[in-house]
Design a protein around this motif. Structure first.
Motif, short mmCIF file in Angstrom:
data_model
loop_
_atom_site.label_atom_id
_atom_site.label_comp_id
_atom_site.label_asym_id
_atom_site.label_seq_id
_atom_site.Cartn_x
_atom_site.Cartn_y
_atom_site.Cartn_z
N SER A 140 40.94 36.96 33.78
CA SER A 140 40.66 37.29 35.17
C SER A 140 40.22 38.73 35.35
CB SER A 140 41.91 37.04 36.03
OG SER A 140 41.95 35.70 36.43
N ASN A 141 40.74 39.62 34.51
CA ASN A 141 40.42 41.04 34.62
C ASN A 141 39.34 41.49 33.64
OD1 ASN A 141 42.40 42.37 36.62
ND2 ASN A 141 43.67 40.95 35.44
N GLN A 152 34.69 33.65 34.05
CA GLN A 152 33.93 34.90 34.14
C GLN A 152 32.50 34.65 34.64
OE1 GLN A 152 34.61 37.08 30.46
NE2 GLN A 152 36.71 37.58 31.10
N LYS A 182 32.78 34.23 38.34
CA LYS A 182 33.05 35.51 39.02
C LYS A 182 31.78 36.34 39.13
CE LYS A 182 37.83 36.64 38.49
NZ LYS A 182 38.61 37.87 38.65
N ASP A 208 31.62 39.17 41.93
CA ASP A 208 32.94 39.75 41.71
C ASP A 208 32.90 40.51 40.39
OD1 ASP A 208 35.61 40.23 41.78
OD2 ASP A 208 36.24 38.13 41.84
N THR A 209 32.03 41.52 40.34
CA THR A 209 31.86 42.21 39.06
C THR A 209 33.00 43.18 38.84
OG1 THR A 209 30.28 43.47 40.34
CG2 THR A 209 29.38 42.11 38.57
N PRO A 210 33.53 43.17 37.65
CA PRO A 210 34.72 43.97 37.41
C PRO A 210 34.37 45.42 37.10
CG PRO A 210 34.06 42.84 35.42
CD PRO A 210 33.05 42.45 36.47
N ARG A 211 35.30 46.31 37.36
CA ARG A 211 35.15 47.65 36.80
C ARG A 211 36.04 47.68 35.57
NH1 ARG A 211 39.89 50.00 37.32
NH2 ARG A 211 41.12 49.69 39.21
N VAL A 214 45.14 40.40 39.54
CA VAL A 214 43.85 41.04 39.23
C VAL A 214 43.80 42.36 39.98
CG1 VAL A 214 42.35 39.08 38.67
CG2 VAL A 214 42.71 39.70 41.05
N ASP A 270 42.64 45.18 42.29
CA ASP A 270 41.97 45.09 43.58
C ASP A 270 41.87 46.50 44.16
OD1 ASP A 270 41.33 42.90 45.89
OD2 ASP A 270 42.13 44.75 46.74
#
Ligand code: 6R9
Length: 704
Positions: free
Chosen positions: A651-652, A676, A679, A684-687, A582, A584
């Motif tokens: 995951s991403n 999701q 997360k 753990d919010t994604p960009r 993922v 990071d």
């Protein structure tokens, strides 16, 4: 972005995403003093002068006997360099500097606690220490040339002392990164069949005196389970006379070096004159299978290569203060803290601890205090310094002429911070692309002669001729904007000699893919396959995209998915495991584990913790997964293979692409919802992924 029927990323897709960066020119003051400032050097190392051009590197060393054959290709791809030549690596790094530089600092060691003073070890002092420890290795441990010895040592001067003592005797050292677990160390001891382990009781990390000796007991045990016996464990003490570990010393097996060494005080041993082709050390690294590969490096070719690249690419002069902030437990530290700089008679700074301890100004305080003017580190550290202390550099009075980045692709934004803020706009940056297997740099810019371009390492280095091939072995031309597999067309002196004990794997992993004729003894038929994806711009500069095999690069550390998965499978509840990367912000990539339980078991955080602990135990804390997801089943192909790209996409928060060909497509939505939502709940919010990152995720696992 949906990829329709085609699950793998197409090369043309990457091309579209490519944005060219602008050049940065080296400052005039740098050019005026550079070791390589005359463009004639490029001509001298051009292909028509290969392999003779490498005489220039070999001439930086002192040889006991001259070689008769520069490059022997008679047993491809086991190339031999400087055949017939003899030398000793320790003599080259220590003894020969005594007449001119006896009182010069060879090593400048900075302990982590700021209450402890920096220690400078002169060439004379290093000579004494190395001789005494060599005498002890020979006399007390019974080591002879050709034997292997494993070190599990942290960043203390005892590590280079131990390495050079082995080199003096022709003993092959194998240093295991101090952060690796005892079990990982034990595997490597057994693989290299070392009967002696050299370790330390403890060392400082993030303010704690870590108990390290405990790992030695585990290492010996693990090796024992693999049928291999360790006879002696030699324990350096961080504070001689004071034991920092709770682990008991085993009678008859464990010995404090500071207690035995006085018997060897003042002893001097003649350096053993070794054939250029004798192995100098092993360095283990990860690949597609769970068994680590012991990369075997030579004495003559390796030392010549790291001396030459240290001189021209690191631009080290006798009056410079050079600091490579890598760990000696990685190839970068072997080549560019110890062997390269010391072969040149330079002063090499080493730091024990964490770069941001006790605050994010530490690195710059060290630079100020010691007058460091060449600084060498990895993108993960640069990202961390940028995040935690963006304004720290200007508070300190230091001036760098040269900076290096190594280990991972660097984002152009991060590169610019490194250049403008950390380097105060005064330094050149070399982005050096290479691998454990390679001994030294493969792709970089010659700092006074080739401009920098953020995010690209540059062209092939002197005497190294890279090429990008597509899957069919056709050349992907520069400027086409298409990505492919970066390979090196020719041998070079720093290339490793083999995978220790696994010559077939050496051929299979690195040469089989693009070999044109396996009966040929012409090196042109044996390109070296690096395992990285890359794009070459029209100017010849390479941009490295990352691994094409199942390796996850976490903070510059190569972790094999198979190693992570087999560690997870040591937990008895686990039936299946899959590791994925993922994005990071600091570490580049982090690991997430997906595991399925054996029938009838109920998921629990207890099982998740067990998986994390198993990975820490088998590999080390550096491999600790960011998350462990227990799933009811893995998405699989009809032939039963786990589709890592699907869970990696989940995951991403990326598009999973076409899943209609899976054996169990319905599972994908279940996993996505579970992972999701969890997360998001954890913050753990994604960009959004960059197009390149999206491509990487889509291609993940495709090596299988
Ligand atoms: C020296 C070292 C090797 C892998 C390599 C590649 C990545 C290293 C890089 C880079 C982009 C750079 N890598 N340097 N990627 N730009 N300048 O790191 O050896 O630990 O064996 O890792 O690291 O993917 O294949 P090693």
């Amino acid at each position: 972005m949906t990829s329709g029927q085609e699950p793998q990323v197409s090369e043309a897709q990457i091309a579209v995403h490519w944005r060219e960066e602008e050049y940065y020119q080296p400052p005039a003051a740098f050019i005026a003093q550079a070791n390589a400032a005359d463009p004639a050097i490029l001509q001298r190392f051009s292909e028509e002068h290969f392999p003779g051009c490498f005489t220039e590197y070999a001439d930086l060393l002192s040889w006991d006997a001259a070689w008769h054959t520069m490059l022997d290709t008679s047993n491809p791809p086991f190339w031999k360099w400087f055949v017939g030549g003899r030398l000793n690596a320790c003599h080259n790094c220590v003894d020969r500097h005594l007449p001119t530089s006896r009182n010069k600092a060879a090593l400048i060691w900075v302990p982590e606690p700021e209450t402890e003073d920096t220690k400078a070890i002169t060439y004379q002092e290093l000579y004494r220490r190395v001789n005494e420890f060599a005498a002890m290795l020979r006399g007390f441990a019974g080591l002879q040339s050709g034997d292997r010895v494993t070190f599990h040592l942290p960043m203390v001067p005892e590590l280079p002392v131990s390495m050079l003592a082995c080199a003096r005797l022709g003993v092959i050292h194998s240093e295991v990164f101090g952060g690796f677990s005892g079990a990982a160390c034990g595997d490597r001891i057994a693989d290299s069949r070392s009967h002696i382990l050299v370790t330390m009781d403890g060392y400082y990390r993030n303010g704690d005196l870590v108990d390290h000796k405990a790992k030695a007991d585990e290492a010996v045990q693990t090796a024992g389970k693999l049928g291999h016996q360790v006879d002696k464990v030699l324990v350096w003490r961080r504070h001689p006379g004071r034991y920092a570990s709770k682990a008991p010393m085993v009678e008859g097996r464990d010995f404090f070096v500071d207690e035995v060494l006085p018997d060897y005080r003042g002893q001097v041993l003649a350096p053993v004159s070794m054939p250029a082709e004798a192995p100098l050390f092993l360095m283990y690294t990860s690949g597609t299978t769970a068994r680590p590969k012991g990369c075997q490096h030579s004495t003559g070719g390796y030392l010549a290569y790291v001396a030459g690249t240290s001189k021209y690419y690191q631009d080290i002069h006798p009056q410079d203060t050079y600091w490579c902030a890598a760990d000696i437990g990685w190839i970068t530290g072997h080549s560019y803290i110890v062997y390269g700089p010391l072969a040149l008679g330079a002063s090499s700074v080493m730091y024990e601890g964490v770069p941001t301890y006790p605050d994010p100004g530490r690195v710059w305080r060290i630079a100020e205090r010691l007058g460091v003017n060449i600084f060498h580190t990895a993108p993960t550290t640069i990202r961390m310094l940028r995040k935690l202390g963006p304004d720290q550099p200007k508070r300190y009075d230091y001036h760098l002429k040269h900076m290096t980045t190594v280990g991972e692709p660097i984002e152009p934004e991060v590169w610019r911070w490194y250049h403008e803020v950390a380097g105060k706009g005064e330094a050149v940056i070399v982005d050096t692309w290479w691998q454990t297997e390679n001994g030294g740099f493969l792709g970089s810019t010659l700092p006074a002669l080739q401009p920098m371009k953020p995010g690209s390492c540059g062209p092939g280095v002197l005497g190294v001729y890279p090429v990008i091939y597509d899957e069919n072995g056709d050349v992907v031309p520069a400027g086409s904007g298409r990505a492919g597999n970066i390979c090196i067309r020719n041998p070079w002196p720093g290339i490793f000699q083999t995978v220790w004990g696994q010559p077939d794997r050496f051929v299979e992993i690195y040469y089989q893919k693009y070999c044109r004729n396996k009966d040929s003894t012409d090196w042109h038929d044996w390109p070296y396959f690096a395992g990285d994806g890359a794009v070459q711009a029209a100017d010849g500069y390479f941009r490295i995209l990352g691994r094409v095999d199942d390796v996850i690069n976490v903070a510059g550390h190569r972790l094999g998915t198979k190693e992570l998965e087999s560690a997870s499978l040591t937990v008895e509840e686990i039936a299946e495991a899959a590791a994925v990367p993922v994005m990071d912000e600091l570490r580049g990539r982090a690991v997430e584990m997906y595991v399925a339980l054996k029938p009838g078991l109920t998921p629990s955080t207890d099982i998740e913790d067990k998986v994390t602990r198993a990975i820490e135990h088998e590999i080390g804390k550096i491999a600790r997964p960011k998350n462990v997801w227990i799933v009811s089943d893995m998405p699989k192909t009809r032939s039963g293979k786990i589709m890592r790209r699907v869970i990696a996409s989940i995951s991403n928060f990326a598009d999973v692409g076409d899943v209609s060909t899976l054996a169990n497509p319905e599972i994908v939505d279940d996993i996505r919802r579970h992972v999701q939502s969890e997360k998001l709940a954890r913050g753990d919010t994604p960009r959004e992924l960059t197009p390149q990152e999206a491509d990487e995720i889509k291609a993940f696992g495709h090596a299988e």
